[in-house]
Design a protein around this motif. Structure first.
Motif, PDB file in Angstrom:
ATOM      1  N   ARG A  37      76.291  28.051  57.073  1.00 37.55           N
ATOM      2  CA  ARG A  37      76.631  26.935  57.973  1.00 37.55           C
ATOM      3  C   ARG A  37      76.320  25.587  57.304  1.00 37.55           C
ATOM      4  NH1 ARG A  37      73.306  27.245  63.107  1.00 37.55           N
ATOM      5  NH2 ARG A  37      72.166  25.458  62.329  1.00 37.55           N
ATOM      6  N   VAL A  38      75.122  25.505  56.709  1.00 38.27           N
ATOM      7  CA  VAL A  38      74.711  24.225  56.116  1.00 38.27           C
ATOM      8  C   VAL A  38      75.575  23.889  54.901  1.00 38.27           C
ATOM      9  CG1 VAL A  38      72.830  23.050  54.889  1.00 38.27           C
ATOM     10  CG2 VAL A  38      72.334  24.353  56.957  1.00 38.27           C
ATOM     11  N   ALA A  39      75.849  24.900  54.060  1.00 41.95           N
ATOM     12  CA  ALA A  39      76.593  24.645  52.829  1.00 41.95           C
ATOM     13  C   ALA A  39      78.099  24.637  53.062  1.00 41.95           C
ATOM     14  CB  ALA A  39      76.238  25.695  51.777  1.00 41.95           C
TER      15      ALA A  39
ATOM     16  N   LEU B  83      72.444  30.721  58.199  1.00 45.96           N
ATOM     17  CA  LEU B  83      72.173  29.280  58.190  1.00 45.96           C
ATOM     18  C   LEU B  83      72.663  28.635  56.896  1.00 45.96           C
ATOM     19  CD1 LEU B  83      68.562  29.069  59.686  1.00 45.96           C
ATOM     20  CD2 LEU B  83      70.681  28.301  60.759  1.00 45.96           C
TER      21      LEU B  83
ATOM     22  N   VAL C  63      71.201  26.736  49.413  1.00 38.68           N
ATOM     23  CA  VAL C  63      72.385  25.892  49.623  1.00 38.68           C
ATOM     24  C   VAL C  63      72.706  25.055  48.387  1.00 38.68           C
ATOM     25  CG1 VAL C  63      72.067  25.841  52.116  1.00 38.68           C
ATOM     26  CG2 VAL C  63      71.118  23.991  50.732  1.00 38.68           C
TER      27      VAL C  63
END
Lengths: 89, 261
Positions: free
Chosen positions: B238-240, B235, B208
């Motif tokens: 989604r996180v970044a 993931l 990320v």
């Protein structure tokens, strides 16, 4: 699924990574570490993966099962890390 | 094992791909590694089908053979690519401390489209004259060079910088998100536009912090597998906060561009 406290997610990430490495090294401590990781993750992201991994390592020793448990540990660690990173952003 | 299958399906679905996106895997091995891991071409293609993956770059496992030059292993990867045309993109593997040039030329004549270097398994530094020579030859051919930069890696950032100074136009793909020496490697890599990373068995916090146009999905089959590999990228997206175009790029678009025509 409950939103984990950062400390809870960090604990799961740490225990999952320890358990994955123990599985890679075929260290018998993998089973107890996974049981601990699964308890720490109960009700949190990564919990179902780690619970299944903990069940798998109680099966008779087999390379395919060990590799599946490793993958589940990775998923558990990834979920926990995502929770920590999400909380930090 | 129904639970395992359900979790695998969930993990594979985590990428949340746009409908028109194709997944390409930058990092798979064929053959039998000295450590016992093995994968044959039909099983790789079966894995790709199960995970909805269009195509994979494949190179030999750590299987240098009697001549130490990966001759048989490279030939097997090239044969696999001919058998599964359009599903397997063949990379060759060489030992840059040995007689790498004939091995690379043989692979090129057989249709190789990239080079794999493993500084840990073959015990060399990225700025070894053989590494520089092989990277230069790959650049001349328009090939990407995928470099192990994960488990067991010694500090590699300084040698990476020295390699890039001597072969500035080489397209490098640092495997495993560069996790073996991430912070130092990222600084060097981000200063060179032709350096990217694959996501195989990478570390989420590292992924990320890399621009998504520098990332290519990878699994490291048979050491890794596709479910957790796709889950990791989902993931990271989604996180970044990657958008659809960025997800398309990481899933396969970036790799296809790096491979060239």
């Amino acid at each position: 699924m409950a939103r984990p406290l950062t400390a809870d997610a960090l604990r799961v990430a740490h225990l999952s990574a320890q358990a994955e490495m123990a599985l890679v090294r075929r260290d018998p401590v993998a089973g107890p570490l996974l049981a601990q990781a699964a308890r720490a993750a109960d009700g949190l992201p990564g919990g179902p993966s780690l619970a299944l991994a903990a069940r798998l390592v109680r099966l008779p020793a087999d390379d395919a099962v060990r590799k599946a448990a490793q993958a589940l540990c990775r998923i558990g660690a990834q979920e926990a890390q995502a929770a920590v990173l999400g909380a930090a952003r | 094992m129904d639970d395992l299958a359900a979790l695998e399906r969930e993990a594979i679905g985590a990428l949340g791909l746009p409908a028109d996106a194709e997944v390409w895997d930058a990092h798979t091995h064929l053959g039998r590694d000295r450590d016992g891991h093995h994968l044959d071409p039909a099983d790789l293609v079966g894995d790709l089908d199960a995970a909805g993956i269009a195509c994979a770059c494949a190179f030999p496992a750590d299987e240098p053979g009697a001549d130490g030059a990966f001759t048989a292993a490279n030939a097997a990867v090239l044969a696999a690519a001919r058998r599964f045309a359009g599903r397997i993109v063949p990379f060759c593997r060489v030992d840059p401390t040995g007689d790498w040039a004939p091995a690379l030329a043989r692979a090129a004549a057989g249709g190789a489209r990239g080079l794999k270097l493993h500084p840990v398994a073959q015990r060399f530094a990225l700025d070894h004259p053989g590494s520089v020579g092989a990277a230069d030859e790959a650049a001349r051919r328009g090939w990407p060079v995928l470099v192990h930069a994960g488990y067991g890696a010694r500090p590699i950032a300084a040698a990476l910088a020295a390699l890039l100074e001597q072969v500035p136009d080489v397209r490098l793909i640092l495997a495993h998100g560069g996790r073996g020496d991430f912070r130092a490697v990222r600084e060097v890599a981000l200063a060179h536009p032709a350096v990217g990373f694959d996501t195989a068995l990478a570390h989420l916090p590292d992924l990320v912090s890399i621009p998504p146009d520098r990332l290519a999905f990878g699994s490291d089959r048979p050491y890794g597998e596709h479910a957790s590999a796709l889950h990791l990228v989902g993931l990271a997206a989604r996180v970044a906060g990657w958008g659809p175009a960025e997800v398309r790029g990481v899933a396969g678009g970036n790799l296809r561009a790096w491979l060239g025509p």
